[in-house]
Design a protein around this motif. Sequence first.
Motif, short mmCIF file in Angstrom:
data_model
loop_
_atom_site.label_atom_id
_atom_site.label_comp_id
_atom_site.label_asym_id
_atom_site.label_seq_id
_atom_site.Cartn_x
_atom_site.Cartn_y
_atom_site.Cartn_z
N GLU A 78 4.88 1.58 -1.35
CA GLU A 78 3.73 1.71 -0.46
C GLU A 78 3.01 0.38 -0.28
N ALA A 79 2.96 -0.44 -1.33
CA ALA A 79 2.38 -1.77 -1.20
C ALA A 79 3.21 -2.62 -0.23
N ALA A 80 4.52 -2.50 -0.32
CA ALA A 80 5.39 -3.22 0.62
C ALA A 80 5.14 -2.76 2.05
N ASP A 81 4.90 -1.47 2.24
CA ASP A 81 4.58 -0.95 3.57
C ASP A 81 3.25 -1.50 4.08
N VAL A 82 2.29 -1.69 3.18
CA VAL A 82 1.00 -2.27 3.58
C VAL A 82 1.20 -3.70 4.07
N ILE A 83 2.02 -4.46 3.37
CA ILE A 83 2.33 -5.82 3.81
C ILE A 83 2.98 -5.81 5.18
N THR A 84 3.91 -4.88 5.40
CA THR A 84 4.55 -4.73 6.70
C THR A 84 3.54 -4.38 7.77
N ALA A 85 2.60 -3.47 7.45
CA ALA A 85 1.57 -3.08 8.41
C ALA A 85 0.70 -4.27 8.79
N CYS A 86 0.32 -5.08 7.81
CA CYS A 86 -0.51 -6.25 8.10
C CYS A 86 0.23 -7.21 9.03
N ALA A 87 1.51 -7.41 8.80
CA ALA A 87 2.30 -8.27 9.69
C ALA A 87 2.35 -7.69 11.10
N TYR A 88 2.52 -6.38 11.20
CA TYR A 88 2.57 -5.72 12.50
C TYR A 88 1.26 -5.92 13.26
N PHE A 89 0.13 -5.81 12.57
CA PHE A 89 -1.18 -5.93 13.23
C PHE A 89 -1.65 -7.38 13.32
N GLY A 90 -0.82 -8.32 12.90
CA GLY A 90 -1.19 -9.73 13.00
C GLY A 90 -2.26 -10.15 12.03
N LEU B 40 -0.92 -5.37 -4.92
CA LEU B 40 -0.95 -6.40 -3.90
C LEU B 40 -1.52 -7.72 -4.41
N ILE B 41 -2.53 -7.65 -5.28
CA ILE B 41 -3.17 -8.88 -5.74
C ILE B 41 -2.19 -9.74 -6.54
N VAL B 42 -1.14 -9.12 -7.05
CA VAL B 42 -0.10 -9.86 -7.77
C VAL B 42 1.05 -10.23 -6.85
N SER B 43 1.45 -9.29 -5.98
CA SER B 43 2.63 -9.52 -5.13
C SER B 43 2.32 -10.29 -3.86
N ALA B 44 1.08 -10.18 -3.34
CA ALA B 44 0.71 -10.87 -2.09
C ALA B 44 -0.75 -11.31 -2.15
N PRO B 45 -1.10 -12.15 -3.12
CA PRO B 45 -2.52 -12.49 -3.33
C PRO B 45 -3.17 -13.17 -2.13
N ALA B 46 -2.42 -13.93 -1.36
CA ALA B 46 -3.01 -14.64 -0.22
C ALA B 46 -3.50 -13.69 0.86
N LEU B 47 -3.05 -12.45 0.83
CA LEU B 47 -3.44 -11.46 1.84
C LEU B 47 -4.83 -10.90 1.60
N PHE C 56 -8.11 -10.39 -9.85
CA PHE C 56 -9.15 -10.34 -8.82
C PHE C 56 -10.32 -11.27 -9.13
N HIS C 57 -10.27 -12.01 -10.23
CA HIS C 57 -11.48 -12.65 -10.77
C HIS C 57 -12.18 -13.58 -9.81
N ASP C 58 -11.46 -14.21 -8.89
CA ASP C 58 -12.09 -15.16 -7.96
C ASP C 58 -12.51 -14.51 -6.64
N LEU C 59 -12.26 -13.22 -6.49
CA LEU C 59 -12.54 -12.55 -5.23
C LEU C 59 -13.82 -11.71 -5.32
N PRO C 60 -14.60 -11.68 -4.23
CA PRO C 60 -15.72 -10.73 -4.19
C PRO C 60 -15.18 -9.30 -4.31
N MET C 61 -15.82 -8.51 -5.16
CA MET C 61 -15.33 -7.16 -5.43
C MET C 61 -16.50 -6.18 -5.55
N MET C 62 -16.27 -4.98 -5.01
CA MET C 62 -17.23 -3.88 -5.11
C MET C 62 -16.48 -2.66 -5.62
N VAL C 63 -17.10 -1.91 -6.50
CA VAL C 63 -16.52 -0.64 -6.94
C VAL C 63 -17.54 0.47 -6.67
#
Length: 288
Positions: free
Chosen positions: A87-99, A118-125, A228-235
Amino acid sequence: MFQPHYFHAKDGLRLYGRAYGFGAERRAGMPIVCLPGLTRNSRDFHGLATFLASPAGGGHPVVTLDYRGRGQSERDNDNGRYTIAAEAADVITACAYFGIDKAIFIGTSRGGLILHHLIVSAPALVARVVLNDIGPVVEIEGLLRIRDYLNAASGPESWAEAPMFLQRLHGEDFPLLREQDWRDMAEAIYRDEDGLPIADFDPAITAQLKGLTADTALPELWPQFDAFHDLPMMVVRGEHSKLLSEATVQEMSRRHPDLVAVTARGQGHAPHLHLGGLEAQIAAFIRG
């Protein structure tokens, strides 16, 4: 108000998503991608997505997704592909589809677990993260409860009964919800099949939960959370949540000192993010 989109996963499965604020009138704000829970779909985020795409919510282009086997995405004939990694791979595919090459992600329950992948497999996203009633530790009590109601044999027998059926099932944990909210929830959860409300997901997804017991050891995701330590995060934690504990939120705050922690009063697992003022709090967090 939104544009429906169909696209294909790398293995050829047809997937579905909604786009708010795209097209000729595409918004200037950073894109937001909304990831639903285990058996839920893009409809869960309609209220929040509409707000965040509006000028009051920041004017963001927003994508909401149906994972494989849910909503209008195709059912997978290989049940072994109903995994967080797939499902994470599908999210990456979706992001590519939507530019989208970088986005703010809002992950509810299963969606938040996908974000830990995703934060491990595609952190730049990933630019910012909102975790909705999920963290690195999942409480077995809450997961067993999900197992039981998702695998129950009975369901509503008519559309008129569906909101009341959901209220009987979840009302104790969601005193905030009113009559219209239960109707909206029913329309998000069920699809129409010959005039009857049918849960809108492949039953094979919940069959994976049947082997869980109170003694099942669930993996903890602290190493992924620490990424996630360098990213703004909300829970956001539901006041009556049995899946995300207060102790876990406290440890998340200790490890991520800038974490914005919010309690969704009058809600359990998982909070409706367009209710109780949460949408305004999320928009404020996104504005930074």
